[in-house]
Structure formats: structure tokens, C-alpha cells
Scaffold this motif. Structure first.
Motif, PDB file in Angstrom:
ATOM      1  N   LEU A 274       0.831  -1.202   0.000  1.00  0.00           N
ATOM      2  CA  LEU A 274       0.000   0.000   0.000  1.00  0.00           C
ATOM      3  C   LEU A 274       0.862   1.247   0.000  1.00  0.00           C
ATOM      4  N   LEU A 275       1.933   1.239   0.784  1.00  0.00           N
ATOM      5  CA  LEU A 275       2.850   2.374   0.801  1.00  0.00           C
ATOM      6  C   LEU A 275       3.541   2.524  -0.544  1.00  0.00           C
ATOM      7  N   ALA A 276       3.919   1.391  -1.161  1.00  0.00           N
ATOM      8  CA  ALA A 276       4.562   1.437  -2.476  1.00  0.00           C
ATOM      9  C   ALA A 276       3.630   2.038  -3.523  1.00  0.00           C
ATOM     10  N   ARG A 277       2.352   1.712  -3.466  1.00  0.00           N
ATOM     11  CA  ARG A 277       1.390   2.303  -4.404  1.00  0.00           C
ATOM     12  C   ARG A 277       1.309   3.818  -4.216  1.00  0.00           C
ATOM     13  N   THR A 278       1.376   4.248  -2.969  1.00  0.00           N
ATOM     14  CA  THR A 278       1.336   5.686  -2.694  1.00  0.00           C
ATOM     15  C   THR A 278       2.551   6.377  -3.290  1.00  0.00           C
ATOM     16  N   LEU A 283       5.039   9.560  -7.952  1.00  0.00           N
ATOM     17  CA  LEU A 283       5.949   9.667  -9.094  1.00  0.00           C
ATOM     18  C   LEU A 283       5.193   9.912 -10.394  1.00  0.00           C
ATOM     19  N   VAL A 284       4.176   9.097 -10.670  1.00  0.00           N
ATOM     20  CA  VAL A 284       3.510   9.214 -11.968  1.00  0.00           C
ATOM     21  C   VAL A 284       2.751  10.531 -12.085  1.00  0.00           C
ATOM     22  N   VAL A 285       2.254  11.045 -10.964  1.00  0.00           N
ATOM     23  CA  VAL A 285       1.558  12.328 -11.026  1.00  0.00           C
ATOM     24  C   VAL A 285       2.538  13.452 -11.350  1.00  0.00           C
ATOM     25  N   THR A 286       3.747  13.408 -10.786  1.00  0.00           N
ATOM     26  CA  THR A 286       4.738  14.443 -11.130  1.00  0.00           C
ATOM     27  C   THR A 286       5.131  14.362 -12.602  1.00  0.00           C
ATOM     28  N   GLY A 307      -3.541   5.205 -16.300  1.00  0.00           N
ATOM     29  CA  GLY A 307      -3.027   3.919 -16.751  1.00  0.00           C
ATOM     30  C   GLY A 307      -1.972   3.347 -15.822  1.00  0.00           C
ATOM     31  N   GLU A 308      -1.060   4.193 -15.346  1.00  0.00           N
ATOM     32  CA  GLU A 308      -0.007   3.721 -14.447  1.00  0.00           C
ATOM     33  C   GLU A 308      -0.561   3.359 -13.072  1.00  0.00           C
ATOM     34  N   ILE A 309      -1.544   4.100 -12.610  1.00  0.00           N
ATOM     35  CA  ILE A 309      -2.154   3.780 -11.315  1.00  0.00           C
ATOM     36  C   ILE A 309      -2.832   2.411 -11.365  1.00  0.00           C
ATOM     37  N   VAL A 310      -3.468   2.103 -12.482  1.00  0.00           N
ATOM     38  CA  VAL A 310      -4.117   0.805 -12.644  1.00  0.00           C
ATOM     39  C   VAL A 310      -3.088  -0.294 -12.879  1.00  0.00           C
ATOM     40  N   LEU A 311      -2.046   0.022 -13.641  1.00  0.00           N
ATOM     41  CA  LEU A 311      -1.064  -0.981 -14.043  1.00  0.00           C
ATOM     42  C   LEU A 311      -0.206  -1.462 -12.876  1.00  0.00           C
ATOM     43  N   LEU A 314      -1.493  -4.325 -10.541  1.00  0.00           N
ATOM     44  CA  LEU A 314      -1.668  -5.551 -11.318  1.00  0.00           C
ATOM     45  C   LEU A 314      -0.327  -6.202 -11.617  1.00  0.00           C
ATOM     46  N   VAL A 315       0.636  -5.408 -12.036  1.00  0.00           N
ATOM     47  CA  VAL A 315       1.962  -5.939 -12.340  1.00  0.00           C
ATOM     48  C   VAL A 315       2.618  -6.474 -11.075  1.00  0.00           C
ATOM     49  N   ASN A 316       2.500  -5.721  -9.980  1.00  0.00           N
ATOM     50  CA  ASN A 316       3.117  -6.159  -8.738  1.00  0.00           C
ATOM     51  C   ASN A 316       2.528  -7.476  -8.256  1.00  0.00           C
ATOM     52  N   HIS A 317       1.213  -7.627  -8.378  1.00  0.00           N
ATOM     53  CA  HIS A 317       0.573  -8.880  -7.980  1.00  0.00           C
ATOM     54  C   HIS A 317       1.075 -10.039  -8.839  1.00  0.00           C
ATOM     55  N   TRP A 318       1.185  -9.803 -10.141  1.00  0.00           N
ATOM     56  CA  TRP A 318       1.656 -10.863 -11.043  1.00  0.00           C
ATOM     57  C   TRP A 318       3.109 -11.215 -10.758  1.00  0.00           C
TER      58      TRP A 318
END
Length: 545
Positions: A274-278, A283-286, A307-311, A314-318
């Protein structure tokens, strides 16, 4: 719409998050302290003596198991950020109408992959000095990789090589600085260990709710520019338009909080994930702001951020599943660690948590009695939401039935990132003794911080006596320092103290020896002949902090 307005909104959200997080921790500590002091329930009888449980370890080589977990977790974060960084790098080049240079795309990708460093550091409980070393190594390695890619690219294109190709090294550092300086500042603001447990969910709420004034100003401008909307603006006024937006936005923020807490309780992600997503969102917003303001392509920037927020999750779970991180953690019995201490030493207890309990989470679950000195390390989204809704009493053991229910709900399974959770038990004055004994009987190893104990300072004699009475001494580790009175400790614990692993800690790095002693205890290794003397000898020439 110019990029400056949403950029200011986002920066303000980060700053407000830090302030709100500090306030939440303060109020949460007070709530836990108030609940501990309540005496509205009958004293629970102490559990009957019975044989304590113990995980059957297959090979006893717990150190090798920890090393394998550390390698897979680090690889998972590097691979996650690499996969997500590549499309963001390509999108940034397309938005800027840059030439299709594989070397430049690699440089951008490597720059974004620096985000993996704090994620790895949190997951593996790195001390600050190790993170600094890893940052230097990562930057130099990425610079060398970009240089090698530049050489290969020029060779394939048939261009001559010269010493000027070395300019790719400072160019990479320049790219990394330009891309990461703002996100890095956000990471630093949310980096303090005390804030990590509350920053993600606070940031999610603030980011959504703080959109009300921003959306309200935009809606007012749109309405005022039309003949139909102008009367509404005059009728409602600026405050009316704000309330028109604030109420549904606040409702959405509340739903978001509930969704995060529910997903965490369902083990869809860990606190580190959860912290990593934050951090990735920051980063992606900047990067999106850069495209919005510098390239003037708002639609492209919005699609990139969404797109990056969704991606990312999903990638981390995979990746975590592909590397078998959780599978490795669950492949063998996970030893449970019980952490006890003398209450009242917040900074000292937090340091022990950071260097011992956080590392142990790669091996097995941790249990402890909650108190204000560890709330910053144990609060999770579920606790946050209970406090926010005034249901803090739900966390407390108030009767034998509630104790049995909480023991039945002990979280002993690994999270998707392979790390186990901390199970904290909030107790009243009348329930903590029965609770701590039940936790002792379920623990495979126990570490107790008895620094400062003396005949004049009581407070943990009950735990020491019960440990000596109910658990084999080979499964215990005691943490001491020069303020610990040996004779008093021996008088309380009894003659079997000589069979207990006793580690003397003076400096922060000495906590690693306590962790190693726990690994030996969990693996069934024999204790030293005179653990106290060994600890005194190791720490005799070290200055106290």
C-alpha cells in the motif's frame, strides 16, 4: 487548464497529509492509552499451565530462508518498477516528440526504477546507511548500463565511437534529477517510519477530499461562462458551489477509506504494498504534471497517470506470484515471535521494532501487547478506520470471550509480498495478564527488552516470572544494557536465566545480534554457556547511545 493549478493542489495534498498523519497518530495514541486505563471489566483468570506450542521447522536453516526471501522481495520490486517504468518512459518521449532513441528510453526507465529503492528498504527493514549505499550502487549501475546501451546503439547504427560517449553518464544523472526531484521530495516527507502506517490511507482521503475546492473553482468558472449557469452561481454563491461539490466528494473519500481497509483485511495487499502504491502515485503524477505543463497535452497526461495507477498493482501482484514470494513464505512452518518490553520507552522500543520485529516479518508473524509506544509501528488501515468511526473499543480485549475470538483470528498467513503481519492485542488493566500468557503459549520464540529494569523500577516482573515458568529458556532472548541490574533480573527470573540468550545492546546496529539470537532460538541451536557474560564481553568497549 494550465498545469500549475493541479500541481499546487497535489503538493498541498502531500503537505496536508503529513500534518494530518501526525495528528492521527497523536489522537490514536491517546485513544489506546485511554482504553488501557479503563477498568470496566472483571479480571480474567490466568490460563492453566499447559505445554506451549511450537512450529516444527523442516531444516532449521532459518537464516538461509530469510536470505532467499530478501532476494525475491528485492527482485520483485525491481521487476515491478521496470515493467511499469518502460511504458511511462515511452509515453514521455512520445508526448515530448523526442527521437526514438533506445538509450534515452532506457535512461528514463532506469530513472523511474529508482522508486524501487524505498519500496525494497521498507520491505526488508533496511537501516538508513544500507539504503544510502544501495542508492549509490543503483545510480552507478544504471549509469553504466546506459553507457553500455549507448555504445551498442552507436555500433549498430554504424556511428563512430569517441570519448564523448562518456557524456552519457552525467546525462543519466541529469535525467534522473529532472524526473525525480519532486517525487523524491514527496517520498522524503512520507519516509519517517512513524508515518508509514498512516500516510497511505491519509493521503488517499486527503487527495480525494481536497479535490472539492479544486473541482468547485472549475465548476464555478464553467457555470459563470454560460447564460444558464450564471444565475446559479449568483444564487448559490461560492460557498454553495463548494458545498455542492464537497458533499459527494467527501462521500467518495469515505468509500475509498472503507475500500482500502476492507482490501487490507482481506489480505489483497500488505502495508508495504500500500505504501509502495502511494509512492508510485506520487511519481507518476509528477511526470503527468511535466507533460501537462511542459507539453500542454492534458488528455495524454491524464491517460498516462490513470493507466499507471491501474497498471502498478496488477503488475506487482503478477510479479509476486511469478517469483513465488508468498509461496516460499508459506512453504515451511512460520515461527511466531512474541515481543515484550518495559513500557514507556517509545524511541527505544520503536528502534527494536524496526531492526528485529520488522526483519522477523519475512520469517513469520509477530505478536505483541499494544501500547502507545508501538502504535506507530502497529496501526493498520483497519485500526485507522475503527478509530475514525469511534469504534476503538473493538480493538480491546474485555472478556474471555473477546480474547478467545481475537486468538482465533490471529493472522498467521503471509501477505501477497511474502511478509507476515504484526498481531497487536489492546488490553485493559484487567485483561493484559491473561492475554500475554496466551501469547506466550502460542509463540515459538520470545524477545523481551528488559533494559532499565531494576529493584527501584518494577513493571515487567510478571512477564519474566511467567516466561521462566511456562517456556523453555532456550526459546527466549533478553535484551539488556548497562542500566539492567543483573542480580535483580536473576532474582525475578530464577536460576534458569543462565540458559537464556542475553544480548547487550548499546548501539542501533547491535540489534542485529538480537535478531541472530532469535534465529538461533527458532532453529533449535544451543544457547551459549554464559549468555550474560558473552553479551557483556561483546558490548564492553562500545559507547552507550
Amino acid at each position: 487548464m494550465h498545469g500549475g493549478e493541479p500541481s499546487v493542489h497535489f503538493i498541498n495534498s502531500v503537505l496536508v497529509t503529513v500534518v494530518v498523519a501526525l495528528f492521527v497518530l497523536w489522537r490514536y495514541r491517546l485513544a489506546i492509552l485511554g482504553g488501557m486505563r479503563r477498568g470496566d471489566s472483571a479480571f480474567l483468570p490466568l490460563p492453566a499451565e499447559r505445554a506451549p506450542g511450537r512450529a516444527v521447522l523442516a531444516d532449521g536453516d532459518i537464516a538461509a530462508r530469510e536470505q532467499a526471501m530478501r532476494q525475491r522481495v528485492a527482485a520483485a520490486w525491481l521487476l515491478t518498477t521496470a515493467i511499469c517504468s518502460l511504458p511511462m518512459a515511452v509515453a514521455y518521449m512520445v508526448a515530448g516528440k523526442m527521437s526514438a532513441s533506445p538509450t534515452y528510453a532506457l535512461a528514463l526507465t532506469c530513472s523511474y526504477m529508482i522508486a524501487a529503492l524505498p519500496m525494497i528498504a521498507v520491505s526488508l527493514a533496511w537501516p538508513p546507511w544500507r539504503m544510502v549505499i544501495a542508492f549509490v550502487v543503483m545510480m552507478l549501475s544504471f549509469a553504466a548500463l546506459c553507457l553500455l546501451a549507448g555504445i551498442i546503439e552507436r555500433s549498430l547504427l554504424g556511428r563512430p565511437l569517441s570519448w564523448k560517449i562518456l557524456g552519457l553518464v552525467p546525462l543519466f544523472f541529469d535525467i534522473a534529477w529532472n524526473q525525480l526531484w519532486m517525487a523524491g521530495l514527496f517520498w522524503l516527507l512520507s519516509w519517517p517510519t512513524r508515518l508509514r502506517g498512516v500516510v497511505p490511507i491519509t493521503f488517499a482521503a486527503v487527495l480525494v477530499f481536497a479535490a472539492a475546492p479544486f473541482a468547485g473553482s472549475r465548476l464555478t468558472a464553467v457555470l459563470a461562462a454560460t447564460e444558464v449557469g450564471t444565475p446559479w452561481v449568483y444564487t448559490l454563491g461560492l460557498n454553495g458551489v463548494f458545498m455542492l461539490i464537497a458533499l459527494p466528494v467527501g462521500w467518495l473519500a469515505w468509500l475509498r477509506l472503507g475500500k482500502l481497509a476492507a482490501d487490507y483485511e482481506a489480505k489483497r495487499f500488505s502495508d508495504a504494498q500500500l505504501l509502495a502504491r502511494t509512492w508510485w502515485l506520487m511519481l507518476v503524477v509528477t511526470i503527468g504534471f511535466d507533460i501537462l505543463a511542459g507539453r500542454e497535452r492534458p488528455t495524454f497526461a491524464l491517460l498516462l497517470v490513470v493507466g499507471e495507477i491501474v497498471l502498478f498493482p496488477l503488475v506487482n501482484h503478477w510479479v509476486m506470484r511469478w517469483l513465488g514470494v508468498a509461496k516460499l513464505a508459506a512453504a515451511k512452518p512460520a515461527p511466531t515471535l512474541l515481543l515484550l518490553r518495559v513500557f514507556g520507552y517509545t524511541a527505544r522500543t520503536e528502534r527494536l521494532f524496526d531492526r528485529v520485529a520488522s526483519r522477523w516479518r519475512l520469517l513469520g508473524p509477530v505478536t505483541t501487547i499494544a501500547a502507545p509506544d508501538v502504535t506507530a509501528r502497529t496501526i493498520d488501515p483497519g485500526d485507522y478506520l475503527r478509530w475514525l468511526t469511534g469504534r476503538i473499543d473493538d480493538l480491546f480485549v474485555t472478556s474471555r470471550a473477546s480474547l478467545d475470538a481475537k486468538l482465533a483470528r490471529l493472522d498467521l498467513a503471509p501477505d501477497p509480498d511474502g511478509r507476515f503481519r504484526i498481531n497487536e492485542f489492546c488490553c485493559r488493566d484487567s485483561t493484559w495478564q491473561a492475554t500475554v500468557i496466551e501469547l506466550m503459549l502460542r509463540a515459538d520464540v520470545v524477545i523481551m527488552d528488559v533494559r532499565g529494569i531494576s529493584a527501584a523500577r518494577l513493571g515487567c516482573e510478571f512477564e519474566l516470572q511467567q516466561l521462566a515458568k511456562r517456556l523453555p529458556p532456550q526459546r527466549l532472548v533478553l535484551v539488556v544494557d548497562e542500566t539492567t541490574e543483573r542480580e535483580h533480573l536473576k532474582a525475578v527470573f530464577g536460576p534458569t536465566l543462565e540458559q537464556v540468550r542475553v544480548i547487550e545492546i548499546h548501539r542501533r546496529r547491535d540489534a542485529d545480534r538480537a535478531f541472530e539470537a532469535l534465529v538461533d532460538a527458532a532453529g533449535g541451536a544451543g544457547s551459549p554457556p554464559d549468555a550474560w557474560s558473552a553479551g557483556k564481553k561483546d558490548g564492553a568497549n562500545q559507547a552507550a547511545p
